[in-house]
Scaffold this motif. Sequence first.
Motif, PDB file in Angstrom:
ATOM      1  N   VAL A 204     -25.344  55.067  80.503  1.00  0.00           N
ATOM      2  CA  VAL A 204     -26.362  54.051  80.221  1.00  0.00           C
ATOM      3  C   VAL A 204     -27.458  54.144  81.273  1.00  0.00           C
ATOM      4  CG1 VAL A 204     -26.832  51.583  79.979  1.00  0.00           C
ATOM      5  CG2 VAL A 204     -24.688  52.540  79.109  1.00  0.00           C
ATOM      6  N   GLY A 205     -28.696  54.306  80.812  1.00  0.00           N
ATOM      7  CA  GLY A 205     -29.825  54.428  81.723  1.00  0.00           C
ATOM      8  C   GLY A 205     -30.775  53.253  81.666  1.00  0.00           C
ATOM      9  N   ALA A 206     -30.670  52.436  80.639  1.00  0.00           N
ATOM     10  CA  ALA A 206     -31.494  51.228  80.524  1.00  0.00           C
ATOM     11  C   ALA A 206     -30.722  50.223  79.693  1.00  0.00           C
ATOM     12  CB  ALA A 206     -32.844  51.520  79.878  1.00  0.00           C
ATOM     13  N   GLN A 207     -30.779  48.981  80.110  1.00  0.00           N
ATOM     14  CA  GLN A 207     -30.053  47.924  79.421  1.00  0.00           C
ATOM     15  C   GLN A 207     -30.953  46.727  79.187  1.00  0.00           C
ATOM     16  OE1 GLN A 207     -26.487  47.803  78.375  1.00  0.00           O
ATOM     17  NE2 GLN A 207     -27.752  46.399  77.167  1.00  0.00           N
ATOM     18  N   PHE A 208     -31.047  46.318  77.919  1.00  0.00           N
ATOM     19  CA  PHE A 208     -31.613  45.014  77.613  1.00  0.00           C
ATOM     20  C   PHE A 208     -30.479  44.002  77.763  1.00  0.00           C
ATOM     21  CE2 PHE A 208     -34.955  47.447  75.575  1.00  0.00           C
ATOM     22  CZ  PHE A 208     -36.103  46.668  75.782  1.00  0.00           C
ATOM     23  N   TRP A 209     -30.507  43.250  78.868  1.00  0.00           N
ATOM     24  CA  TRP A 209     -29.515  42.198  79.077  1.00  0.00           C
ATOM     25  C   TRP A 209     -29.917  40.999  78.226  1.00  0.00           C
ATOM     26  CZ3 TRP A 209     -25.497  44.108  81.466  1.00  0.00           C
ATOM     27  CH2 TRP A 209     -25.666  45.099  82.433  1.00  0.00           C
ATOM     28  N   SER A 210     -29.010  40.548  77.389  1.00  0.00           N
ATOM     29  CA  SER A 210     -29.304  39.396  76.545  1.00  0.00           C
ATOM     30  C   SER A 210     -29.258  38.117  77.371  1.00  0.00           C
ATOM     31  CB  SER A 210     -28.290  39.309  75.402  1.00  0.00           C
ATOM     32  OG  SER A 210     -28.499  38.144  74.639  1.00  0.00           O
ATOM     33  N   VAL A 211     -30.319  37.324  77.278  1.00  0.00           N
ATOM     34  CA  VAL A 211     -30.307  35.995  77.908  1.00  0.00           C
ATOM     35  C   VAL A 211     -30.060  34.964  76.799  1.00  0.00           C
ATOM     36  CG1 VAL A 211     -31.590  36.630  79.959  1.00  0.00           C
ATOM     37  CG2 VAL A 211     -32.870  35.947  77.935  1.00  0.00           C
ATOM     38  N   PHE A 212     -28.995  35.200  76.087  1.00  0.00           N
ATOM     39  CA  PHE A 212     -28.557  34.417  74.938  1.00  0.00           C
ATOM     40  C   PHE A 212     -28.126  33.010  75.329  1.00  0.00           C
ATOM     41  CE2 PHE A 212     -24.396  33.053  73.211  1.00  0.00           C
ATOM     42  CZ  PHE A 212     -24.768  32.703  71.927  1.00  0.00           C
ATOM     43  N   VAL A 213     -28.460  32.052  74.470  1.00  0.00           N
ATOM     44  CA  VAL A 213     -27.819  30.730  74.499  1.00  0.00           C
ATOM     45  C   VAL A 213     -27.483  30.362  73.060  1.00  0.00           C
ATOM     46  CG1 VAL A 213     -29.034  30.024  76.593  1.00  0.00           C
ATOM     47  CG2 VAL A 213     -29.970  29.390  74.371  1.00  0.00           C
ATOM     48  N   PRO A 214     -26.367  29.688  72.818  1.00  0.00           N
ATOM     49  CA  PRO A 214     -25.946  29.396  71.447  1.00  0.00           C
ATOM     50  C   PRO A 214     -26.835  28.349  70.793  1.00  0.00           C
ATOM     51  CG  PRO A 214     -24.474  28.341  73.000  1.00  0.00           C
ATOM     52  CD  PRO A 214     -25.387  29.212  73.810  1.00  0.00           C
ATOM     53  N   CYS A 215     -26.806  28.320  69.474  1.00  0.00           N
ATOM     54  CA  CYS A 215     -27.615  27.354  68.720  1.00  0.00           C
ATOM     55  C   CYS A 215     -27.127  25.923  68.906  1.00  0.00           C
ATOM     56  CB  CYS A 215     -27.616  27.715  67.238  1.00  0.00           C
ATOM     57  SG  CYS A 215     -28.427  29.290  66.878  1.00  0.00           S
ATOM     58  N   SER A 216     -25.929  25.751  69.452  1.00  0.00           N
ATOM     59  CA  SER A 216     -25.461  24.397  69.758  1.00  0.00           C
ATOM     60  C   SER A 216     -26.281  23.754  70.863  1.00  0.00           C
ATOM     61  CB  SER A 216     -23.984  24.428  70.168  1.00  0.00           C
ATOM     62  OG  SER A 216     -23.794  25.304  71.273  1.00  0.00           O
ATOM     63  N   LEU A 217     -26.985  24.567  71.635  1.00  0.00           N
ATOM     64  CA  LEU A 217     -27.944  24.057  72.618  1.00  0.00           C
ATOM     65  C   LEU A 217     -29.311  24.034  71.958  1.00  0.00           C
ATOM     66  CD1 LEU A 217     -26.792  26.003  75.799  1.00  0.00           C
ATOM     67  CD2 LEU A 217     -26.419  23.586  75.288  1.00  0.00           C
ATOM     68  N   ALA A 218     -29.975  22.905  72.004  1.00  0.00           N
ATOM     69  CA  ALA A 218     -31.255  22.754  71.315  1.00  0.00           C
ATOM     70  C   ALA A 218     -32.259  22.087  72.242  1.00  0.00           C
ATOM     71  CB  ALA A 218     -31.081  21.914  70.041  1.00  0.00           C
TER      72      ALA A 218
ATOM     73  N   ILE B   5     -30.290  51.995  86.675  1.00  0.00           N
ATOM     74  CA  ILE B   5     -30.305  51.473  85.308  1.00  0.00           C
ATOM     75  C   ILE B   5     -31.473  50.505  85.176  1.00  0.00           C
ATOM     76  CG2 ILE B   5     -29.055  50.114  83.581  1.00  0.00           C
ATOM     77  CD1 ILE B   5     -26.448  51.123  84.928  1.00  0.00           C
ATOM     78  N   ALA B   6     -32.429  50.856  84.339  1.00  0.00           N
ATOM     79  CA  ALA B   6     -33.564  49.968  84.074  1.00  0.00           C
ATOM     80  C   ALA B   6     -33.040  48.700  83.416  1.00  0.00           C
ATOM     81  CB  ALA B   6     -34.577  50.665  83.175  1.00  0.00           C
ATOM     82  N   SER B   7     -33.320  47.562  84.027  1.00  0.00           N
ATOM     83  CA  SER B   7     -32.771  46.292  83.547  1.00  0.00           C
ATOM     84  C   SER B   7     -33.885  45.431  82.980  1.00  0.00           C
ATOM     85  CB  SER B   7     -32.059  45.575  84.693  1.00  0.00           C
ATOM     86  OG  SER B   7     -30.889  46.291  85.055  1.00  0.00           O
ATOM     87  N   LEU B   8     -33.830  45.245  81.653  1.00  0.00           N
ATOM     88  CA  LEU B   8     -34.785  44.424  80.932  1.00  0.00           C
ATOM     89  C   LEU B   8     -34.042  43.227  80.360  1.00  0.00           C
ATOM     90  CD1 LEU B   8     -35.204  47.730  79.883  1.00  0.00           C
ATOM     91  CD2 LEU B   8     -37.465  46.742  79.552  1.00  0.00           C
ATOM     92  N   MET B   9     -34.787  42.294  79.800  1.00  0.00           N
ATOM     93  CA  MET B   9     -34.154  41.099  79.229  1.00  0.00           C
ATOM     94  C   MET B   9     -34.646  40.852  77.814  1.00  0.00           C
ATOM     95  SD  MET B   9     -34.060  38.333  82.372  1.00  0.00           S
ATOM     96  CE  MET B   9     -35.669  38.711  83.066  1.00  0.00           C
ATOM     97  N   GLY B  10     -33.726  40.367  76.974  1.00  0.00           N
ATOM     98  CA  GLY B  10     -34.066  39.943  75.622  1.00  0.00           C
ATOM     99  C   GLY B  10     -33.511  38.553  75.363  1.00  0.00           C
ATOM    100  N   ALA B  11     -34.349  37.648  74.878  1.00  0.00           N
ATOM    101  CA  ALA B  11     -33.905  36.293  74.526  1.00  0.00           C
ATOM    102  C   ALA B  11     -33.386  36.311  73.096  1.00  0.00           C
ATOM    103  CB  ALA B  11     -35.049  35.297  74.670  1.00  0.00           C
ATOM    104  N   GLU B  12     -32.167  35.839  72.897  1.00  0.00           N
ATOM    105  CA  GLU B  12     -31.532  35.936  71.576  1.00  0.00           C
ATOM    106  C   GLU B  12     -31.600  34.589  70.871  1.00  0.00           C
ATOM    107  OE1 GLU B  12     -27.549  37.851  69.543  1.00  0.00           O
ATOM    108  OE2 GLU B  12     -27.408  37.031  71.563  1.00  0.00           O
ATOM    109  N   GLY B  13     -32.697  34.387  70.152  1.00  0.00           N
ATOM    110  CA  GLY B  13     -32.842  33.179  69.353  1.00  0.00           C
ATOM    111  C   GLY B  13     -34.092  32.411  69.694  1.00  0.00           C
ATOM    112  N   GLY B  14     -34.936  32.166  68.666  1.00  0.00           N
ATOM    113  CA  GLY B  14     -36.189  31.458  68.878  1.00  0.00           C
ATOM    114  C   GLY B  14     -36.020  30.016  69.290  1.00  0.00           C
ATOM    115  N   HIS B  15     -34.781  29.457  69.184  1.00  0.00           N
ATOM    116  CA  HIS B  15     -34.561  28.102  69.691  1.00  0.00           C
ATOM    117  C   HIS B  15     -34.787  28.029  71.200  1.00  0.00           C
ATOM    118  CE1 HIS B  15     -30.783  30.275  70.027  1.00  0.00           C
ATOM    119  NE2 HIS B  15     -30.271  29.343  70.814  1.00  0.00           N
ATOM    120  N   SER B  16     -34.794  29.194  71.869  1.00  0.00           N
ATOM    121  CA  SER B  16     -35.010  29.220  73.317  1.00  0.00           C
ATOM    122  C   SER B  16     -36.409  28.786  73.725  1.00  0.00           C
ATOM    123  CB  SER B  16     -34.742  30.624  73.867  1.00  0.00           C
ATOM    124  OG  SER B  16     -33.362  30.910  73.871  1.00  0.00           O
ATOM    125  N   ILE B  17     -37.372  28.781  72.787  1.00  0.00           N
ATOM    126  CA  ILE B  17     -38.737  28.371  73.158  1.00  0.00           C
ATOM    127  C   ILE B  17     -39.050  26.943  72.732  1.00  0.00           C
ATOM    128  CG2 ILE B  17     -39.563  30.752  73.157  1.00  0.00           C
ATOM    129  CD1 ILE B  17     -41.091  30.051  70.523  1.00  0.00           C
TER     130      ILE B  17
END
Length: 394
Positions: free
Chosen positions: A63-77, A121-133
């Motif tokens: 693995v040379g690059a990872q999009f780390w998920s900054v996920f939160v569940p939909c139970s959090l609103a 390892i290039a470390s990037l972030m992805g937000a999993e779910g538009g409820h995060s905004i």
Amino acid sequence: MVDDEALETAKTLLSEFPVVDGHNDLPWALREQVGYDLDRLDIAEDTSDRTHTDLARLAEGGVGAQFWSVFVPCSLAGDDAVSATLEQIDCVRALIDRYPDHLARALTAADMETARAEGRIASLMGAEGGHSINNSLATLRALYELGVRYMTLTHNSNTDWADSATDEPRVGGLSPFGEEVVREMNRLGMLVDLSHVAPETMRAALRVSEAPVVFSHSSSRSVNDHPRNIPDDVLEQLPRNGGVAMATFVPKFVLPEAVAWTRAADENMRAKGLHPLATTPEAMAVQREYEEANPRPKASVGTVADHLDRMREVAGVDHVGLGGDYDGTAFTPDGLEDVTGYPRLIAELVRRGWSSSDLAKLTWQNAVRVLGDAESVAARLREKRGASIVRFAR
């Protein structure tokens, strides 16, 4: 049985063109298991009894690059979802600070190439779910400034402005504000991630987006008719859009026989008061007990390769990638038990006749190109549009 010659070919290729993985949920596992106490779960050590991911296994997996998920569940609103997303971002930044010899913060395609040259390892972030905004483009912009480089428009439930693949349709794909979210992501240079969204949302986003999109962890719906996968007509649009579909390894998404079994296993978890995606020792013990009593259909390296073959056939080799979803699933295919599995998958594709140039695109080049193209589109749009004036959903 992995062909030794094919495996050596795979390892050689990964030494030059390592994997850009689109989705790893280690930050959520760290939150859930140890409350972000990185001394209690130190990924510089062997954590194979608790997670799919640690530094040594990432290196072994190429693995040379990872999009780390900054996920939160939909139970959090609402504001709770925003706060939890910020805590996830803080976790990723803490990991990068703690392990600077192994991880490099990456915000751009150029940063990814620099990290590769440095052997980090290039470390990037992805937000999993538009409820995060929380329906705020200002919050979206803040996430971008904090380093988030993709946002999945929904998770398992609809947002007010986008339909999820696993919820009842509400707005018919994207609402007018949902279209504004996509446009603002284009203007920022944040990739529009279409995993988890309904097919109508995929199609709407592809109509609106001026930048390449990603599917951070989705496979082929024609191989396994699961709502989390990508229909062929959507894959066919990727060459025109320029985007990339990153195949996931989650058994219920790749193996038809695993769908009903996983549904029953999830219900067993809920009956015991546990979230189906929980990875605590207690939760994993419950999963193992259920599996012992109810042997599960097992996906394999070949199962995932079948999806990649189909995705390449429909979308073309310039539009495929990998998004394992490690530490976001209780079960994994045989041979892909953790992040060390990528060489075995690449070896299977070598055996099936994928060329070295095809595999370099799959593992590294496509994902880096897509981020770079999104940056170019953003530069053009910022010059053309200036600052956005839309602030909140109406």
